[in-house]
Design a protein around this motif. Structure first.
Motif, PDB file in Angstrom:
ATOM      1  N   ALA A   1      45.147  49.222  42.495  1.00  0.00           N
ATOM      2  CA  ALA A   1      45.028  50.394  43.301  1.00  0.00           C
ATOM      3  C   ALA A   1      43.181  50.468  43.679  1.00  0.00           C
ATOM      4  O   ALA A   1      43.172  50.626  44.787  1.00  0.00           O
ATOM      5  CB  ALA A   1      45.353  51.618  42.435  1.00  0.00           C
TER       6      ALA A   1
ATOM      7  N   LEU B   1      42.236  50.264  47.634  1.00  0.00           N
ATOM      8  CA  LEU B   1      41.367  51.052  47.902  1.00  0.00           C
ATOM      9  C   LEU B   1      40.260  50.357  48.512  1.00  0.00           C
ATOM     10  O   LEU B   1      39.228  50.913  49.407  1.00  0.00           O
ATOM     11  CB  LEU B   1      41.074  52.162  46.865  1.00  0.00           C
TER      12      LEU B   1
ATOM     13  N   VAL C   1      34.509  59.342  55.017  1.00  0.00           N
ATOM     14  CA  VAL C   1      35.026  59.482  53.724  1.00  0.00           C
ATOM     15  C   VAL C   1      34.402  58.682  52.309  1.00  0.00           C
ATOM     16  O   VAL C   1      34.545  58.843  51.288  1.00  0.00           O
ATOM     17  CB  VAL C   1      36.667  58.746  53.668  1.00  0.00           C
TER      18      VAL C   1
ATOM     19  N   GLY D   1      33.427  60.592  49.164  1.00  0.00           N
ATOM     20  CA  GLY D   1      34.561  60.844  48.250  1.00  0.00           C
ATOM     21  C   GLY D   1      35.199  59.550  47.862  1.00  0.00           C
ATOM     22  O   GLY D   1      35.698  59.476  46.490  1.00  0.00           O
ATOM     23  N   ARG D   2      35.280  58.461  48.512  1.00  0.00           N
ATOM     24  CA  ARG D   2      35.949  57.314  48.167  1.00  0.00           C
ATOM     25  C   ARG D   2      35.001  56.577  47.062  1.00  0.00           C
ATOM     26  O   ARG D   2      35.829  56.016  45.926  1.00  0.00           O
ATOM     27  CB  ARG D   2      36.309  56.137  49.194  1.00  0.00           C
TER      28      ARG D   2
ATOM     29  N   ARG E   1      33.444  58.041  44.701  1.00  0.00           N
ATOM     30  CA  ARG E   1      33.817  58.916  43.620  1.00  0.00           C
ATOM     31  C   ARG E   1      35.030  58.518  43.107  1.00  0.00           C
ATOM     32  O   ARG E   1      35.214  58.442  41.761  1.00  0.00           O
ATOM     33  CB  ARG E   1      33.579  60.530  44.085  1.00  0.00           C
ATOM     34  N   ASP E   2      35.918  58.505  43.755  1.00  0.00           N
ATOM     35  CA  ASP E   2      37.243  58.031  43.495  1.00  0.00           C
ATOM     36  C   ASP E   2      37.353  56.916  42.850  1.00  0.00           C
ATOM     37  O   ASP E   2      37.970  56.537  41.598  1.00  0.00           O
ATOM     38  CB  ASP E   2      38.644  57.941  44.528  1.00  0.00           C
TER      39      ASP E   2
ATOM     40  N   GLU F   1      35.835  56.793  39.213  1.00  0.00           N
ATOM     41  CA  GLU F   1      36.893  57.518  38.376  1.00  0.00           C
ATOM     42  C   GLU F   1      37.864  56.401  37.753  1.00  0.00           C
ATOM     43  O   GLU F   1      38.200  56.315  36.924  1.00  0.00           O
ATOM     44  CB  GLU F   1      37.399  58.728  38.999  1.00  0.00           C
ATOM     45  N   LEU F   2      38.361  55.956  39.009  1.00  0.00           N
ATOM     46  CA  LEU F   2      39.560  54.833  38.604  1.00  0.00           C
ATOM     47  C   LEU F   2      38.866  53.678  37.686  1.00  0.00           C
ATOM     48  O   LEU F   2      39.441  53.103  36.735  1.00  0.00           O
ATOM     49  CB  LEU F   2      39.951  54.255  39.909  1.00  0.00           C
TER      50      LEU F   2
ATOM     51  N   LEU G   1      36.505  53.936  35.479  1.00  0.00           N
ATOM     52  CA  LEU G   1      36.199  54.696  34.287  1.00  0.00           C
ATOM     53  C   LEU G   1      37.497  54.659  33.513  1.00  0.00           C
ATOM     54  O   LEU G   1      37.642  54.291  32.280  1.00  0.00           O
ATOM     55  CB  LEU G   1      35.828  56.048  34.556  1.00  0.00           C
ATOM     56  N   MET G   2      38.769  54.772  34.361  1.00  0.00           N
ATOM     57  CA  MET G   2      40.106  55.002  33.875  1.00  0.00           C
ATOM     58  C   MET G   2      40.365  53.560  33.095  1.00  0.00           C
ATOM     59  O   MET G   2      40.875  53.320  31.755  1.00  0.00           O
ATOM     60  CB  MET G   2      41.160  55.563  34.365  1.00  0.00           C
TER      61      MET G   2
ATOM     62  N   VAL H   1      42.380  62.439  41.544  1.00  0.00           N
ATOM     63  CA  VAL H   1      41.984  61.136  41.923  1.00  0.00           C
ATOM     64  C   VAL H   1      43.159  60.163  41.946  1.00  0.00           C
ATOM     65  O   VAL H   1      43.192  59.560  42.808  1.00  0.00           O
ATOM     66  CB  VAL H   1      40.914  60.602  40.888  1.00  0.00           C
TER      67      VAL H   1
ATOM     68  N   ARG I   1      37.464  70.628  46.054  1.00  0.00           N
ATOM     69  CA  ARG I   1      38.098  69.308  46.165  1.00  0.00           C
ATOM     70  C   ARG I   1      38.422  69.064  44.692  1.00  0.00           C
ATOM     71  O   ARG I   1      37.646  69.099  43.682  1.00  0.00           O
ATOM     72  CB  ARG I   1      37.164  68.306  46.728  1.00  0.00           C
TER      73      ARG I   1
END
Lengths: 496, 496
Positions: free
Chosen positions: A20, A24, A36, A39-40, A42-43, A46-47, A49-50, B16, B280
């Motif tokens: 992913a 992305l 974008v 926001g991208r 930040r996403d 987070e991914l 971090l996961m 996310v 958001r």
């Protein structure tokens, strides 16, 4: 076996998140509307971090220990997979979270400052940011060197090229540093007596260049049903497992750079595409580090595509698609053009003979940085001195000198050597391949890469991370990574 | 407050992952090479599973109970957010995992069979697959109806349009079913006496149609810095939060359908784009269900873009970009073309007057399906009978009859009514807007959508899920959702 299977499940999930992130990121560089971006970012954070959470899962120490204790129940692929899982674990868990966070901030600060400092030719602005980042990277190196039982520099290098040792690089690079400056002069003297190199005259509309790129990628058997070519400001090879997306950028007045860049990225993509499919989502199914990766792109670009056989095949195709005519479009001129040797300031524009000198310079400087033997402020002088020593030129400014690469401002210490180790490996692998399979060179002369790929599939691509990089090279070529094949290849190409 | 904050963090992570799924899905339909499909499907399934795991996290019952007990510490947005979190929780946790898995398999089986059965006009092949899927959906409906305290049908509908009640739909649809068949005949009689409708003659190259699409989207203030237009075989509006990507498909011989489809999807995108930015990643920041969503696309497509004001503005732009000339390109003809009323077999091609009759037919049938009052095998006869009753035509085959939509084979029961509830809402909202802001219609006449958007931003878009759909409609228009505005609008447009 249960512990091992649990580890596989965790890695599988990390790989899905990695896929992913890959798409992305590709989207971000090629398709995403500008607004974008925040926001991208930040996403993506987070991914990541996961993924990090999976790699630092509290069950891992026990699972790894248990699986390692039961290794005799595993087959060789599973064993290698377990070894790579341990490698991931060490890198993800060595560094405390606060240090990782400090680095993220320092890196962003330094990379941002780099852009401004570079356009203002103001290294003094960048130096303090680099100093902060280097100090943090030294902390990481110290921690990881203990965890891995290696030197500080090796601890950083290990993330890009696992298992690589300084001593080995020192020996290879000293050899090259002794050979290349004199060899460069010799080649230049010879080329000075040869016919002038003619630059085909543009403009070459981007749509037409793109058509040429696709045609060449078709010749190279790029799997368009499992990959794409797009345009990006900073070209890269990315995507996800089984979905290899390469990018390039075009200059309207010169098609030659983009053409070879596309072939280079195709080499990366074909290595990824040739990974063992049944190990998709597992570490052992991944490509084998940056030296091997670069060997596969350079093998295609420098060894195969710049061979006389292939350039003679390519010349009329290029001429026809771009609508060129005259002596600049003859194969002999294209050969000269793609083989012109001349020391220059900028690494990414360097020819294959002078390129390693750029890398050796960086390698020596970053060893000094990691050993805390040089201050950021002193880098420009050291840089310029070595440029003079290795390449006989002195940068007129820091923008085209010490500030040309994004690597250090991004905190990438230990990455540079893999470029030239990859070049050495490319030459050695290509020599072994053409010796083992005599139909490879005649194949290239007819635009047929299948004989070459057959050998590469068997000996490199399909092996993933079953072996270490050095084992893989030695198994494939019958010798440890060395400089002989490279020296022989450039002697044959440039002096014979 | 701590419990509430923990809930927010969980939702943030789910969002996310949802954004990643959104972009991967967009990529799949627009950019992805074909051969990647199986791997992408696996990755998307794994990401959906990860979202499901967050939504069924074992901490949730306690966290929700604790946060609900401390509601007086929350502001109205947080309270609404908590209500929506509970809604997510109920839907994700009501259904046991084995049932979910059975449905995934049955749905895939039925959707695949639908494609084959449809092209072979062989409903008998599809019927048993539908039967299996409907039985499973009835199980879901039974479980959820208990959890939510609603009827079986409402339990399914609730996923698309939370809080919607059967009684309300029955009343609205009975009203329309009584009104529309006679009204349709009246309009057709009137149109039969008017000038013939001329179809502009193509072909219209796709690149030129795309240019027209982009021009119209610019007029509609589509935020191209936070969104894209691309081509897809099955058009949709998707992407991620703050990144709205719409798609369309073009027919070379008819530009009119794609043009209005693009305006329709732009309406969806603008609703998404206007969501409250500070929320958001949280449920309260999301769009308010499918009825509201459809109201926003139809408001733009049916109310604003088919207004006489806008068509007169659009006609010369269309003519210029497509290079047309002659009477077919005059605004008067375009108005007639976009307002032609005629019962047809296919829902997606229906005009705004006959469209609700297609939906009412489906609504009545799926209520019977959920109540277990009809067998899949009996659907074609029931379908054809109702087509005759409502639209005065009988499908010559099941492909253009009961098998035309993907919804039932995909297990989407309860989705259809939102199309026409959305049409009613669109008319009611547009009437309220134009009454409150008299500069809206003059704005449309000059291609200026700002007055309309100003009102929509304040009264719909920026409110997210602060209110229920019905509260939102009543607050915005001063009345509960009804049929009056719709009937008034079509009377004015088609008979006056």
């Amino acid at each position: 076996m249960t512990a091992y299977k649990s580890l596989e499940a965790l890695r599988k999930r990390a790989s899905v998140l990695g896929n992913a992130v890959g798409i992305l990121h590709w989207d971000q560089e090629t398709m995403m509307p500008e607004g974008v971006a925040p926001g991208r970012a930040r996403d993506l954070a987070e991914l990541s971090l996961m993924i990090h959470e999976i790699e630092t899962d509290e069950r891992l120490p026990d699972l790894l220990a248990e699986a390692e204790a039961q290794q005799d129940q595993l087959n060789p692929w599973q064993k290698a997979n377990l070894r790579e899982m341990r490698h991931y674990y060490v890198h993800a868990n060595a560094t405390p979270a606060e240090l990782v966070e400090k680095i993220v901030i320092a890196r962003s600060d330094s990379a941002t400052t780099w852009k401004e400092a570079r356009s203002a030719n103001d290294f003094k602005r960048l130096a303090p940011k680099l100093e902060v980042l280097f100090n943090l990277q030294r902390e990481v190196a110290t921690i990881k060197s203990e965890a891995l039982g290696v030197t500080l520099y090796e601890a950083l290098l290990d993330e890009y090229d696992p298992g690589r040792r300084e001593k080995q690089i020192d020996a290879l690079f000293d050899d090259l540093a002794g050979f290349l400056p004199a060899f460069t002069r010799e080649v230049m003297d010879k080329q000075a007596c040869g016919p002038a190199v003619l630059q085909p005259q543009g403009p070459f509309p981007i749509a037409v260049q793109e058509k040429l790129s696709r045609r060449v990628m078709e010749i190279l058997d790029f799997p368009f049903d499992r990959g794409r070519l797009d345009t990006a400001a900073h070209p890269f090879s990315g995507g996800a497992e089984g979905d290899n997306r390469i990018t390039t950028r075009y200059e309207e007045d010169d098609f030659t750079k983009s053409l070879m860049a596309v072939i280079h990225e195709t080499g990366h993509a074909l290595y990824e595409d040739g990974r063992p499919g049944e190990w998709r989502g597992q570490p052992v199914g991944e490509s084998r580090g940056m030296t091997l990766h670069e060997s596969q792109s350079l093998l295609l670009e420098m060894q195969a595509a710049r061979s006389e056989e292939f350039i003679r095949y390519l010349a009329p195709i290029t001429r026809e698609i771009l609508g060129g005519s005259g002596p600049a479009w003859e194969a002999d001129n294209l050969l000269r053009l793609y083989r012109k040797v001349e020391p220059g300031l900028i690494r990414v524009y360097a020819d294959e003979v002078t390129y390693p000198l750029h890398v050796i310079l960086r390698y020596k400087l970053e060893k000094a940085i990691v050993a805390d033997e040089i201050r950021a402020n002193d880098l420009p002088a050291a840089w310029n001195e070595m440029m003079e020593k290795y390449l006989g030129i002195t940068p007129p400014n820091d923008t085209d000198g010490v500030m040309q690469d994004v690597h250090w401002p991004e905190g990438l210490l230990g990455y540079f050597p893999t470029y030239s180790l990859g070049a050495l490996a490319a030459a050695q692998i290509f020599a072994a391949a053409t010796e083992a399979a005599p139909d490879i060179l005649p194949g290239l002369a007819g635009g047929n890469f299948k004989p070459l790929y057959g050998w590469l599939d068997d000996n490199i691509r399909s092996l993933g991370c079953l072996y270490t990089a050095d084992e893989l090279i030695e198994k494939a070529t019958g010798a440890p990574l060395g400089t002989e094949a490279y020296k022989k290849a450039v002697r044959a190409r440039y002096l014979d």
